[in-house]
Design a protein around this motif. Structure first.
Motif, PDB file in Angstrom:
ATOM      1  N   LEU A 137       0.760  -1.080  -0.122  1.00 27.40           N
ATOM      2  CA  LEU A 137       0.121   0.039   0.043  1.00 27.40           C
ATOM      3  C   LEU A 137       0.972   1.229  -0.212  1.00 27.40           C
ATOM      4  CD1 LEU A 137      -2.800  -1.105   2.380  1.00 27.40           C
ATOM      5  CD2 LEU A 137      -3.045  -0.777   0.047  1.00 27.40           C
ATOM      6  N   ALA A 138       2.141   1.224   0.498  1.00 25.66           N
ATOM      7  CA  ALA A 138       3.037   2.270   0.566  1.00 25.66           C
ATOM      8  C   ALA A 138       3.661   2.923  -0.931  1.00 25.66           C
ATOM      9  CB  ALA A 138       4.102   2.018   1.186  1.00 25.66           C
ATOM     10  N   MET A 139       3.344   1.545  -1.887  1.00 19.19           N
ATOM     11  CA  MET A 139       3.841   1.943  -3.300  1.00 19.19           C
ATOM     12  C   MET A 139       2.723   2.757  -3.998  1.00 19.19           C
ATOM     13  SD  MET A 139       4.999  -2.034  -3.893  1.00 19.19           S
ATOM     14  CE  MET A 139       4.600  -1.832  -5.853  1.00 19.19           C
ATOM     15  N   PRO A 140       3.527   3.741  -4.964  1.00 15.15           N
ATOM     16  CA  PRO A 140       2.571   4.498  -5.883  1.00 15.15           C
ATOM     17  C   PRO A 140       2.116   3.388  -6.845  1.00 15.15           C
ATOM     18  CG  PRO A 140       4.922   5.126  -6.038  1.00 15.15           C
ATOM     19  CD  PRO A 140       4.658   4.037  -5.074  1.00 15.15           C
ATOM     20  N   VAL A 141       0.732   3.497  -7.156  1.00 15.41           N
ATOM     21  CA  VAL A 141       0.026   2.614  -8.440  1.00 15.41           C
ATOM     22  C   VAL A 141      -0.307   3.550  -9.496  1.00 15.41           C
ATOM     23  CG1 VAL A 141      -1.304   0.990  -8.729  1.00 15.41           C
ATOM     24  CG2 VAL A 141      -0.383   0.989  -6.568  1.00 15.41           C
ATOM     25  N   PRO A 153      -0.890   5.341 -19.017  1.00 16.17           N
ATOM     26  CA  PRO A 153      -0.848   5.062 -20.495  1.00 16.17           C
ATOM     27  C   PRO A 153       0.234   3.943 -20.591  1.00 16.17           C
ATOM     28  CG  PRO A 153      -0.131   7.339 -19.742  1.00 16.17           C
ATOM     29  CD  PRO A 153      -0.721   6.738 -18.341  1.00 16.17           C
ATOM     30  N   ASP A 154      -0.019   3.321 -21.852  1.00 18.51           N
ATOM     31  CA  ASP A 154       0.499   2.006 -21.725  1.00 18.51           C
ATOM     32  C   ASP A 154       2.285   1.813 -21.689  1.00 18.51           C
ATOM     33  OD1 ASP A 154      -1.464   0.885 -24.488  1.00 18.51           O
ATOM     34  OD2 ASP A 154      -1.747   0.801 -22.173  1.00 18.51           O
ATOM     35  N   ASN A 155       2.926   2.937 -21.753  1.00 17.97           N
ATOM     36  CA  ASN A 155       4.137   2.930 -21.466  1.00 17.97           C
ATOM     37  C   ASN A 155       4.781   3.161 -20.052  1.00 17.97           C
ATOM     38  OD1 ASN A 155       3.714   5.351 -21.706  1.00 17.97           O
ATOM     39  ND2 ASN A 155       5.335   6.122 -23.138  1.00 17.97           N
ATOM     40  N   VAL A 156       3.899   3.224 -19.141  1.00 10.34           N
ATOM     41  CA  VAL A 156       4.246   3.402 -17.835  1.00 10.34           C
ATOM     42  C   VAL A 156       4.213   2.081 -17.233  1.00 10.34           C
ATOM     43  CG1 VAL A 156       3.485   4.441 -15.598  1.00 10.34           C
ATOM     44  CG2 VAL A 156       3.118   5.679 -17.712  1.00 10.34           C
ATOM     45  N   PRO A 157       5.533   1.509 -16.837  1.00 13.76           N
ATOM     46  CA  PRO A 157       5.570   0.251 -16.282  1.00 13.76           C
ATOM     47  C   PRO A 157       4.881   0.035 -15.201  1.00 13.76           C
ATOM     48  CG  PRO A 157       7.833   1.452 -16.543  1.00 13.76           C
ATOM     49  CD  PRO A 157       6.834   2.463 -16.593  1.00 13.76           C
ATOM     50  N   PHE A 158       4.366  -1.351 -14.836  1.00 18.64           N
ATOM     51  CA  PHE A 158       3.766  -1.850 -13.529  1.00 18.64           C
ATOM     52  C   PHE A 158       4.692  -1.549 -12.357  1.00 18.64           C
ATOM     53  CE2 PHE A 158       0.699  -3.852 -16.234  1.00 18.64           C
ATOM     54  CZ  PHE A 158      -0.394  -3.236 -15.720  1.00 18.64           C
ATOM     55  N   PRO A 159       4.119  -1.209 -11.286  1.00 15.01           N
ATOM     56  CA  PRO A 159       5.077  -1.014 -10.098  1.00 15.01           C
ATOM     57  C   PRO A 159       5.721  -2.316  -9.567  1.00 15.01           C
ATOM     58  CG  PRO A 159       2.831   0.261  -9.585  1.00 15.01           C
ATOM     59  CD  PRO A 159       2.790  -0.903 -10.724  1.00 15.01           C
ATOM     60  N   LEU A 160       6.947  -2.085  -9.040  1.00 13.93           N
ATOM     61  CA  LEU A 160       7.558  -3.153  -8.519  1.00 13.93           C
ATOM     62  C   LEU A 160       7.656  -3.242  -6.999  1.00 13.93           C
ATOM     63  CD1 LEU A 160      10.586  -2.832 -10.908  1.00 13.93           C
ATOM     64  CD2 LEU A 160       9.031  -4.516 -11.256  1.00 13.93           C
ATOM     65  N   PRO A 161       7.728  -4.174  -6.234  1.00 13.25           N
ATOM     66  CA  PRO A 161       7.985  -4.044  -4.677  1.00 13.25           C
ATOM     67  C   PRO A 161       9.173  -3.027  -4.532  1.00 13.25           C
ATOM     68  CG  PRO A 161       7.652  -6.364  -5.597  1.00 13.25           C
ATOM     69  CD  PRO A 161       8.074  -5.992  -6.780  1.00 13.25           C
ATOM     70  N   VAL A 162       9.243  -2.575  -3.600  1.00 14.12           N
ATOM     71  CA  VAL A 162      10.349  -1.570  -3.160  1.00 14.12           C
ATOM     72  C   VAL A 162      10.668  -1.658  -1.683  1.00 14.12           C
ATOM     73  CG1 VAL A 162      10.140   0.225  -5.059  1.00 14.12           C
ATOM     74  CG2 VAL A 162       8.808   0.369  -2.928  1.00 14.12           C
ATOM     75  N   PRO A 163      11.806  -1.288  -1.395  1.00 12.69           N
ATOM     76  CA  PRO A 163      11.984  -1.506   0.223  1.00 12.69           C
ATOM     77  C   PRO A 163      11.563  -0.320   0.741  1.00 12.69           C
ATOM     78  CG  PRO A 163      14.225  -1.385  -1.098  1.00 12.69           C
ATOM     79  CD  PRO A 163      13.137  -1.121  -2.077  1.00 12.69           C
ATOM     80  N   TRP A 164      11.010  -0.527   2.062  1.00 11.29           N
ATOM     81  CA  TRP A 164      10.554   0.503   2.825  1.00 11.29           C
ATOM     82  C   TRP A 164      10.753   0.285   4.443  1.00 11.29           C
ATOM     83  CZ3 TRP A 164       9.935   5.749   2.394  1.00 11.29           C
ATOM     84  CH2 TRP A 164       9.170   6.205   2.985  1.00 11.29           C
ATOM     85  N   PRO A 165      11.350   1.217   5.272  1.00  9.72           N
ATOM     86  CA  PRO A 165      11.341   0.483   6.563  1.00  9.72           C
ATOM     87  C   PRO A 165      10.088   0.566   7.471  1.00  9.72           C
ATOM     88  CG  PRO A 165      12.949   2.435   6.201  1.00  9.72           C
ATOM     89  CD  PRO A 165      12.100   2.297   5.225  1.00  9.72           C
ATOM     90  N   VAL A 166      10.032  -0.709   8.106  1.00 13.64           N
ATOM     91  CA  VAL A 166       8.709  -0.697   8.946  1.00 13.64           C
ATOM     92  C   VAL A 166       8.638   0.423   9.745  1.00 13.64           C
ATOM     93  CG1 VAL A 166       7.431  -2.170  10.671  1.00 13.64           C
ATOM     94  CG2 VAL A 166       9.183  -3.359   8.675  1.00 13.64           C
ATOM     95  N   HIS A 167       7.222   1.111   9.853  1.00 12.89           N
ATOM     96  CA  HIS A 167       7.187   2.045  10.761  1.00 12.89           C
ATOM     97  C   HIS A 167       7.583   3.415  10.442  1.00 12.89           C
ATOM     98  CE1 HIS A 167       4.971  -0.590  13.242  1.00 12.89           C
ATOM     99  NE2 HIS A 167       6.025  -0.994  13.804  1.00 12.89           N
ATOM    100  N   ALA A 168       8.232   3.510   9.131  1.00 12.55           N
ATOM    101  CA  ALA A 168       8.560   4.877   8.729  1.00 12.55           C
ATOM    102  C   ALA A 168       7.345   5.797   8.414  1.00 12.55           C
ATOM    103  CB  ALA A 168       9.437   4.669   7.447  1.00 12.55           C
ATOM    104  N   GLY A 169       7.341   6.698   8.767  1.00 12.71           N
ATOM    105  CA  GLY A 169       6.176   7.764   8.663  1.00 12.71           C
ATOM    106  C   GLY A 169       5.382   7.526   9.692  1.00 12.71           C
TER     107      GLY A 169
END
Ligand code: PD2
Ligand code: ZN
Length: 286
Positions: free
Chosen positions: A54-58, A62-78
């Protein structure tokens, strides 16, 4: 989500196009983060993996925008100032959501910064950048620093820092490229660029064979230049001023300008600037 099709507790799972589409549809239908979290958990997702997703922008755009990949993020950041980083506690003193970005205080000790500089100094040479046409390396006027790479796990100091980064970000140590140390003298800079590999460039396919895309960058500051040398993010009007032991972390789930992760190293005005950069890949970097 009505069935178990997306159930998975593994942080390293593939975020499939079907999951991205489902998320985009739910958001378009007006469901908020809390409702989406509940749906994912009801469908069998682990709490951390669901928050991660849910932290990933989705963007399903447009067709040439790649699908989101999983990314690192610290638990509890924010959510909390203090973040757990294995053998050290780190403070997140600035948090952005788009792009996902943290300014971290105290990731390295002063002694670790000095030891990294001392180990790197005799091995420095003019920095190269990846040639996107061929996948090879070239000197580049946009990057007037000197640099070197440590091997992953090259010595106790490097291992300790890599394990700490892995614990902080919840990302496997093997997915990291070797730590790069850069030194900028007066006037040296790194013009704004993206750290991901542009899928449209012919050299990218061969680069991706060594662990997939870069999905995040951690720039650690090893000293304080007398003036200049901030890391700047023009899309979000942010300047991070180097401070020994601090770091800036940002991720890019899509290798595309929608990531808003254009960034550069502003010219050093006086003194030297030393940094160590860790780039994180999708998979094991070999
Ligand atoms: O030195 C910096 O602030 C800087 C700026 C942009 C470092 C990098 N990129 C990098 O290492 O990718
Ligand atoms: Zn960069």
């Amino acid at each position: 989500m009505s069935n178990n099709a997306f159930a998975n507790n593994n942080l390293e799972q593939d975020i499939t196009p079907a999951v991205s589409v489902w998320l985009a549809e739910q958001r378009a239908a007006g469901f908020g983060q809390d409702q989406l979290l509940k749906s994912l958990i009801d469908a069998g997702w682990g709490d951390v993996a669901a928050r991660h997703l849910l932290a990933m922008p989705v963007v399903v755009g447009p067709d040439n925008v790649p699908f989101p990949l999983p990314v690192p993020w610290p638990v509890h950041a924010g959510e909390r100032l203090a973040l757990h980083a294995g053998d050290r506690q780190v403070n997140a003193i600035t948090v952005l959501q788009d792009p996902p970005l943290l300014v971290l205080e105290g990731l390295l000790s002063r002694e670790e910064c000095q030891a990294l500089i001392a180990a790197a100094a005799p091995r420095m040479s003019r920095s190269l950048t990846v040639d996107v046409k061929t996948g090879g390396e070239e000197t580049n006027q946009a990057r007037t620093s000197e640099g070197m790479f440590f091997e992953r796990g090259e010595n106790e100091l490097i291992s300790r820092i890599e394990v700490r980064i892995g614990a902080l970000l919840g990302w496997p140590v093997q997915n990291g490229e070797g730590l790069q140390v850069l030194r900028y003298g007066p006037g040296a800079e790194y013009k704004p660029h993206y750290d991901y590999f542009d899928p449209a460039e012919p050299g990218t396919a061969s680069i991706l064979q060594r662990g997939g895309q870069r999905v995040a960058t951690l720039v650690m500051y090893l000293n304080e230049p007398a003036a200049g040398g901030a890391t700047v993010f023009p899309d979000v009007a942010l300047a991070v001023v180097p401070k020994c032991g601090n770091a800036v972390f940002f991720s890019y789930s899509q290798p595309h300008p929608v990531s808003r992760t254009l960034h550069g190293g502003a010219p050093v005005v006086s003194g030297d600037k030393w940094i160590a950069t860790k780039w994180l890949r999708e998979r094991e970097f070999i």
